[in-house]
Design an enzyme around this catalytic site. Structure first.
Site, PDB file in Angstrom:
ATOM      1  N   LYS A 114      89.524   3.627  29.198  1.00  0.00           N
ATOM      2  CA  LYS A 114      88.896   3.156  27.959  1.00  0.00           C
ATOM      3  C   LYS A 114      89.159   4.172  26.876  1.00  0.00           C
ATOM      4  CE  LYS A 114      86.245  -0.368  26.847  1.00  0.00           C
ATOM      5  NZ  LYS A 114      86.204  -1.630  27.609  1.00  0.00           N
TER       6      LYS A 114
HETATM    7  N1  GLU Z   1      87.923  -4.546  26.440  1.00  0.00           N
HETATM    8  C1  GLU Z   1      87.963  -5.589  27.428  1.00  0.00           C
HETATM    9  C2  GLU Z   1      87.054  -5.267  28.586  1.00  0.00           C
HETATM   10  O1  GLU Z   1      86.150  -4.472  28.460  1.00  0.00           O
HETATM   11  C3  GLU Z   1      89.381  -5.944  27.838  1.00  0.00           C
HETATM   12  C4  GLU Z   1      90.168  -4.859  28.462  1.00  0.00           C
HETATM   13  C5  GLU Z   1      91.620  -5.214  28.713  1.00  0.00           C
HETATM   14  O2  GLU Z   1      91.994  -6.364  28.536  1.00  0.00           O
HETATM   15  O3  GLU Z   1      92.348  -4.316  29.108  1.00  0.00           O
HETATM   16  O4  GLU Z   1      87.160  -5.836  29.635  1.00  0.00           O
END
Ligand code: GLU
Length: 424
Positions: A114
């Site tokens: 993240k």
């Molecule tokens: N931000 C989204 C999540 O928390 C998508 C992450 C992604 O597609 O890599 O799942």
């Protein structure tokens, strides 16, 4: 020169601690050995970057950014980038770990990561956001990569930011590398269905849970907290399947209409009103806290972490909570909900539709081919239903909550893979 200090950590409900409480409980159930426990509890890599950006007034503002790779055991790390004033390292660490567990639950070959930048995207111009995104990408050009770490949108970012990121990364490589990021605009190699994917997964897992609980969707009422990408698409898709959406909200307030909110009107209002619901007249104005405690069958927190706490969990009237957001329930509230027989479809299962279609986007980029929408939706629905069933059966077998069961499924998979791969 200006610098935005990280906001103080809300230590009462630290998301990393919330994640660790569940991780520890699941590790106990699995009898996880000490070695694997030590490996899985720590992030693999933490990067902090300082980003000087020229603002429209000509002055330089320095932003702090993070990228945390929690794990790359199952494959390249995957996870979104968050732009928000509340971003802090412990939050990003928790969100990165949740991505590891989420990818494992839906059985896609990714680890978890993240990113985040402390900023207020609503108060920044497109030019400022572009310079910030390019600065962030350029600082992390050695971390990102289609086989290393693949970012995506999260709160405060979307297709536009992903396009800038792809372009900046591609410039550094001297060629177009569209598989370095997902959630891109269609013309840059984005996937059909990606925008609605998280909401679609929430819808599929809500219906799967309702079927087990024998709640008829045509007679059910629902409140959705958050009207961003996840909340609004979830509300629309659930309404399509017969649920009555009586409450919606965003950070400016919540709106309640016992006869059902006119979602088309709400979307049109938001789009014409700088992206916010403030002033919407299709329901009575209530607070976000009140929304959580309204008389509904299904409650979908799809905004932020730690909104369901030990203080309000006992007042929740919904029989089913489906977590569209990451970490909306503080760990200390789990027990209250479990004892009150409120079923909770946890974040790492419920909102995994987004990363599932991200995976499909990455696969399409790598094979240089575009799949039609019906194929993507069919495969997403299948992945979500299978994941739900595996978690549900695990919960039944161990007599534990769906949340703990999802952690058990995820940790077992990552631990098994680690055993084969080994350390140094
Ligand atoms: N931000 C989204 C999540 O928390 C998508 C992450 C992604 O597609 O890599 O799942």
């Amino acid at each position: 020169m200006a610098y935005i200090e990280p906001a103080p950590i809300k230590d009462k409900h630290n998301p990393f601690e919330s994640m660790m409480v569940r991780f520890n409980d699941a590790a106990k159930i699995l009898n996880l050995d000490d070695e694997t426990y030590e490996v899985l509890k720590r992030p693999h890599k933490v990067v902090i970057v300082s980003l000087p950006v020229t603002m429209d007034n000509g002055k330089i503002q320095v932003f702090e950014g993070y990228r945390v790779i929690h794990s790359n055991i199952l494959g390249p790390a995957k996870g979104g980038i968050r732009y928000d004033l509340g971003v802090h390292l412990d939050e990003v660490k928790a969100l990165a770990a949740w991505m590891t567990w989420k990818c494992a639950v839906v059985d896609i070959p990714y680890g978890g990561a993240k990113g985040g930048v402390i900023c207020d995207p609503r108060s920044m111009s497109a030019g400022e956001l572009e310079r910030l995104t390019r600065a962030y990408t350029s600082s992390l050009v050695d971390v990102f990569g289609p086989d290393q770490d693949i970012p995506a949108p999260d709160m405060g970012t979307g297709q536009r930011e992903m396009a800038w990121l792809m372009d900046e990364y591609s410039k550094a490589q001297g060629r177009t590398v569209n598989a370095v990021v997902t959630g891109k605009p269609l013309v840059l190699g984005g996937s059909l269905g990606r925008v609605e994917a998280t909401g679609r997964g929430v819808m599929v897992s809500t219906l799967a849970a309702m079927e087990k609980m024998k709640i008829n969707p045509a007679k059910a009422t629902c409140a959705v907290q958050g009207f961003g990408n996840v909340g609004s698409n979830t509300a629309i898709l659930l309404e399509d399947r017969g649920l009555k959406i009586c409450g919606i909200s965003d950070h400016t307030g919540a709106y309640w209409n016992a006869d059902g909110i006119d979602l088309e009107k709400a979307v049109a209002y938001k789009n014409a009103n700088k992206g916010v619901l403030q002033g919407f007249t299709g329901g009575d104005l209530i607070t976000n806290d009140q929304l959580l405690e309204m008389e509904v069958d299904v409650l979908i927190p799809a905004a932020k972490e730690d909104v369901i706490t030990p203080e309000n969990a006992g007042n929740i009237k919904a029989k089913l909570i489906v977590e569209g957001a990451n970490g909306p329930t503080a760990a200390a509230a789990d027990k209250i909900l479990f004892e009150n027989k409120v079923a909770v479809v946890p974040d790492i299962l419920a909102n995994a539709g987004g990363v599932t279609v991200s995976y499909f986007e990455w696969v399409q980029n790598r094979i240089g081919y575009k799949w039609p929408l019906d194929r993507i939706n069919r495969r997403t629905d299948r992945a979500m239903k299978d994941a739900f069933e595996t978690v549900y059966q695990t919960a039944v077998n161990y007599k534990i909550s769906l949340r703990l069961a999802a952690y058990v499924v995820a940790i077992r998979k990552v631990a098994e893979t680690y055993k084969f791969r080994g350390g140094y």
